[in-house]
Design an enzyme around this catalytic site. Structure first.
Site, PDB file in Angstrom:
ATOM      1  N   GLY A 218     -16.558  47.732 -19.181  1.00 60.22           N
ATOM      2  CA  GLY A 218     -16.149  48.692 -18.162  1.00 60.22           C
ATOM      3  C   GLY A 218     -15.448  48.038 -16.984  1.00 60.22           C
ATOM      4  O   GLY A 218     -14.863  46.963 -17.096  1.00 60.22           O
ATOM      5  N   GLU A 243     -14.728  53.940 -28.512  1.00 66.23           N
ATOM      6  CA  GLU A 243     -15.807  53.328 -27.739  1.00 66.23           C
ATOM      7  C   GLU A 243     -15.212  52.365 -26.712  1.00 66.23           C
ATOM      8  O   GLU A 243     -14.500  51.425 -27.066  1.00 66.23           O
ATOM      9  CB  GLU A 243     -16.765  52.571 -28.659  1.00 66.23           C
ATOM     10  CG  GLU A 243     -17.924  51.922 -27.909  1.00 66.23           C
ATOM     11  CD  GLU A 243     -18.820  51.091 -28.801  1.00 66.23           C
ATOM     12  OE1 GLU A 243     -19.726  50.439 -28.268  1.00 66.23           O
ATOM     13  OE2 GLU A 243     -18.602  51.095 -30.041  1.00 66.23           O
ATOM     14  N   LEU A 244     -15.483  52.581 -25.447  1.00 57.97           N
ATOM     15  CA  LEU A 244     -14.902  51.778 -24.382  1.00 57.97           C
ATOM     16  C   LEU A 244     -15.230  50.298 -24.578  1.00 57.97           C
ATOM     17  O   LEU A 244     -16.405  49.917 -24.618  1.00 57.97           O
ATOM     18  CB  LEU A 244     -15.420  52.258 -23.024  1.00 57.97           C
ATOM     19  CG  LEU A 244     -14.903  51.494 -21.792  1.00 57.97           C
ATOM     20  CD1 LEU A 244     -13.396  51.657 -21.659  1.00 57.97           C
ATOM     21  CD2 LEU A 244     -15.624  51.958 -20.528  1.00 57.97           C
ATOM     22  N   ASP A 245     -14.175  49.470 -24.707  1.00 61.09           N
ATOM     23  CA  ASP A 245     -14.316  48.017 -24.863  1.00 61.09           C
ATOM     24  C   ASP A 245     -15.205  47.658 -26.049  1.00 61.09           C
ATOM     25  O   ASP A 245     -15.830  46.589 -26.062  1.00 61.09           O
ATOM     26  CB  ASP A 245     -14.873  47.383 -23.581  1.00 61.09           C
ATOM     27  CG  ASP A 245     -13.976  47.603 -22.387  1.00 61.09           C
ATOM     28  OD1 ASP A 245     -12.748  47.627 -22.569  1.00 61.09           O
ATOM     29  OD2 ASP A 245     -14.493  47.776 -21.268  1.00 61.09           O
ATOM     30  N   GLY A 246     -15.243  48.524 -27.063  1.00 54.79           N
ATOM     31  CA  GLY A 246     -16.138  48.304 -28.190  1.00 54.79           C
ATOM     32  C   GLY A 246     -15.436  48.107 -29.514  1.00 54.79           C
ATOM     33  O   GLY A 246     -16.096  48.076 -30.557  1.00 54.79           O
TER      34      GLY A 246
END
Length: 301
Positions: A218, A243-246
């Site tokens: 994040g 998925e954020l940064d996933g």
């Protein structure tokens, strides 16, 4: 000669050298006979294997991954029939596979905000002929880097983004990129990409995150790292998913820091890591060195 071509006098020669070269990427359940069957197929079709890399997750029921570079005389004319004939091999082994012409350079769109260090690294490597791709355009939500980008002969598109105009901005970005680029690179583009855009460029959007994921996901990761008192900071290049940064990680690197380094020092040190990590990931993608399986990558580098 265009301004862009003036920056890369070696490009046309490199393309001519690779006119008969192709790259094949394969993933399938592991079993005996895969390498022999692929090699025999290429031999029977008059191809000469230049390089071959392979990896198996587990010989007993695992997945097998393979990258082959080969030369074939009159490749452009023979490629369609080669692909059609290869289905007999691929069906037997339940393969997912692709063949790419090495001479066809991938078209890249770079998205940026206000920070220029990752963009500059890509431009420098492209200018030197070390990045085997065509940077077709730069898209930014700010005007700051127009002069820099246009000095390289590259199109610069200013698409402002606010919470109220985000949907319209992304519609404009899709108009600019659909059918015109093969890869989108988020070079410190500080905006969330919508699921619709991600779906359109599945495993073809690379982001640089300024931390060693999965740590400090994040916003403001350097502040998070400073608050935690870390002794190592890093950067991560990954494919973008919902998925954020996933998304699947492509490349990472780190640098040692100490309690004496404040947040600004961490950012300064981190910028160098970010630019190198992103450039490596983009280079590997455009050279067809990456295979994605589940949420991981296999990188033949």
């Amino acid at each position: 000669m265009s301004k862009q071509q003036q920056y890369q006098p070696q490009v046309m020669k490199n393309r001519e050298d690779k006119v008969n070269r192709a790259r094949m990427l394969i993933s399938c359940p592991d079993r005996a006979g895969i390498v022999a069957s692929v090699s025999q197929f290429l031999y029977e079709h008059g191809a000469n294997i230049i390089q071959s890399d392979q990896y198996t997750m587990d010989p007993e029921g695992g997945m097998f991954f393979m990258r082959i570079e080969f030369d074939l005389e009159d490749l452009e004319q023979k490629l369609s029939s080669l692909q059609e004939d290869f289905t007999r091999v691929s069906d037997r082994f339940s393969m997912r596979w692709s063949i790419y012409r090495a001479a066809r350079r991938k078209r890249v769109a770079v998205f940026v905000s206000k920070e220029d260090h990752c963009l500059l690294e890509l431009l420098w490597q492209w200018q030197a002929g070390d990045l085997d791709a065509d940077i077709s355009m730069v898209i930014s939500n700010h005007e700051d880097m127009r002069g820099l980008v246009e000095s390289f002969g590259i199109a610069y598109h200013h698409v402002p983004v606010t919470p109220e105009t985000k949907a319209d901005a992304e519609r404009k970005q899709r108009e600019l990129t659909t059918g015109k680029v093969d890869l989108v690179v988020l070079a410190r583009y500080m905006q969330i990409i919508s699921p619709k855009f991600i779906e359109q460029f599945h495993n073809r959007i690379i982001n640089i995150h300024h931390s060693f994921l999965p740590a400090f996901v994040g916003g403001k990761p350097y502040q998070q790292a400073y608050d935690r008192g870390v002794k190592l900071i890093g950067a991560t290049a990954h494919y973008v998913t919902e998925e954020l940064d996933g998304g699947p990680i492509i490349e990472q690197d780190i640098q040692r820091v100490s309690h004496r380094d404040n947040v600004n020092e961490l950012k300064r040190i981190g910028r160098h890591i970010e630019r190198i990590v992103l450039a490596r990931a983009v280079k590997w993608h455009v050279e067809d060195r990456l295979l994605v399986y589940q949420n991981k990558t296999v990188a033949f580098v």
